[in-house]
Design an enzyme around this catalytic site. Structure first.
Site, PDB file in Angstrom:
ATOM      1  N   LYS A  64       9.112   4.517  10.768  1.00 49.28           N
ATOM      2  CA  LYS A  64       8.201   3.480  10.756  1.00 49.28           C
ATOM      3  C   LYS A  64       8.136   2.871  12.350  1.00 49.28           C
ATOM      4  O   LYS A  64       8.877   2.813  12.786  1.00 49.28           O
ATOM      5  CB  LYS A  64       8.217   2.260  10.058  1.00 49.28           C
TER       6      LYS A  64
ATOM      7  N   ARG B 196       9.090   6.127  -4.816  1.00 47.12           N
ATOM      8  CA  ARG B 196       9.127   6.694  -5.989  1.00 47.12           C
ATOM      9  C   ARG B 196      10.331   7.563  -5.931  1.00 47.12           C
ATOM     10  O   ARG B 196      10.261   7.659  -7.198  1.00 47.12           O
ATOM     11  CB  ARG B 196       7.816   7.114  -5.315  1.00 47.12           C
TER      12      ARG B 196
END
Length: 460
Positions: free
Chosen positions: A240, A314
């Site tokens: 990120k 997820r």
């Protein structure tokens, strides 16, 4: 932190809650000294305003809090909480101005206005205590406030002190407080017990990945809560940028929320068989980080192509959801700070959720309205299923194109739940700027709504 009402026998200052459109009628019912003082001070009844009314000796004999105009109250979740800091320190008792059906929400907001995160810097704010109105279930309101404080504290603690080990300890502390059972599968034991994706996501961190499994209750419907516990998310090899990494201590917000919800359930002694599953990991960068292009095999046997290591939540949820579904509970609820797409869709204030059961979804949304915990139903949109099918594997963890990111993430998770009713919450878990009853920082989202919906959802 203790957020509690003052004892009912405490000497308290009468607090009149007055709306701006009801001010004239209220003034006409007051004695001359109060009416003249309020009028001369220019009090208008606007939201977030308050006024102390002194007696002949200068000590307060009453207080007035502005409740605003009815049309504007929809804009603020806890209206009375906005006036609390304007009152002098002391203990108060509401003597009118709030409808009975709004008192639980407004008194909860008062308690939450007293929340402070003090782990690293003391904040000696002078207390404004409240005597619970007789029509309010004080014990339940205090329980909701305590659960919210737990959730906020867990999210606010930085990853230096809230890694997988500390998150496990928080779960153990909660289990100990309510005589719940807890087991934890850690490190390479995850591979031995077939939780390969939890292990893969967390293996590069200094603290080993783990699956926390807490159970409580011996009879009643089976309810399983699954919370994303990514204690810090660098993005992995798809690192990120700095601006996006700044809030990633909150990426375990799903875990913090399910622990807060579990506390509500256990404190209320709901007749359910509760299970809480938290995959606790840190998504770090090292030589053994998982890579873009890798194909992972999940606990369920479905293969997943990794097209972005920053779509890791997820993956860990998938293994936990598979385990949850194997137990065939009556209801599975997952909570996760899963996608930025959800924030683009509904902003930070709403908690979007996904559910195929119309009755359950309606009950959740209705409960959210009652509990000042707003939800917004999103669709498991079947035509988008092809977006998560890459061809080279069964599933794609990060479909290209950027469209419908929250929906495709929810569809991904649904592939791992086949035998149980299921609702998924894509929460933010953070209050970007202070608001009445909601300090800047970690936030519970959806938990009060779920708690209020459970009796109907599970036939309790």
């Amino acid at each position: 932190m203790t957020l509690r009402f003052a004892p009912s026998d405490t000497a308290a200052i009468p607090l009149h809650v007055v709306s701006s459109d009801g001010l004239e009628a209220w003034l006409s019912s007051q004695p001359d000294n109060i009416r003249n003082w309020v009028s001369s001070c220019g009090f208008s009844g606007a939201m977030g305003t308050a006024l102390m009314c002194p007696g002949a000796d200068g000590q307060p004999i009453a207080a007035v809090a502005g409740y605003g105009a009815e049309a504007l109250r929809k804009r603020q979740r806890f209206v009375l909480a906005g006036a609390v800091s304007k009152l002098a320190p002391g203990t108060y008792e509401i003597v009118g101005g709030i409808a009975d059906d709004q008192l639980p929400t407004e008194t909860l907001g008062w308690l939450l206005e007293g929340y402070r995160f003090t782990k690293y810097a003391g904040q000696n704010a002078k207390a404004r205590a409240l005597v619970a109105p007789s029509s309010v279930d004080a014990a339940q309101v205090e329980s909701l406030a305590a659960a919210e404080a737990l959730t906020r504290d867990l999210i606010n603690i930085p990853a230096s002190d809230m890694g997988p080990e500390a998150l496990e300890q928080a779960a153990r502390d909660l289990a100990g407080a309510y005589s719940a059972e807890i087991s934890v599968t850690t490190g390479d034991a995850l591979l031995e017990n077939n939780f390969p994706m939890i292990h893969t996501v967390g293996r590069a961190a200094d603290q080993a990945p783990r699956l926390i499994d807490m159970t409580w209750g011996q009879s009643g419907p089976k309810l399983t809560l699954v919370g994303k516990g990514v204690c810090f998310d660098t993005g992995g090899l798809n690192l990120k940028p700095g601006a996006s990494m700044g809030l990633m201590k909150k990426d375990m917000g799903g875990a913090a929320n399910v622990l807060g919800l579990a506390r509500m359930i256990m404190q209320a002694n709901l007749p359910v068989q509760l299970r809480v599953l938290i995959p606790a990991v840190e998504n770090s960068v090292a030589g053994n980080s998982f890579r873009p292009g890798d194909i992972l095999t999940s606990r369920k046997g479905l293969t997943v192509e990794i097209n972005n290591t920053d779509a890791e939540g997820r993956l860990v949820l998938a293994d936990a959801l598979t385990l949850a579904d194997e137990g065939k509970p009556d209801l599975i609820i997952s909570m996760a700070t899963l996608t930025g797409a959800a924030r683009v869709a509904v902003g930070p204030d709403l908690a979007p959720f996904y559910c195929d059961d119309d009755t359950l979804a309606s009950g959740l949304q209705s409960a959210g309205n009652r509990m000042a915990d707003p939800l917004w139903r999103m669709p498991f949109w079947e035509p988008y299923e092809t977006m998560i099918e890459p061809g080279i594997a069964d599933l794609d963890n990060a479909p290209a194109g950027g469209f419908a990111g929250s929906i495709t993430a929810a569809l991904f998770l649904r592939r791992f739940v086949e035998q149980s009713r299921y609702a998924h919450f894509d929460i933010y878990g953070w209050q970007p700027k202070p608001a009445p009853g909601r300090s800047k920082g970690g936030l519970g989202q959806g938990c009060r709504a779920i708690f209020a919906a459970l009796p109907e959802a599970l036939g309790l």
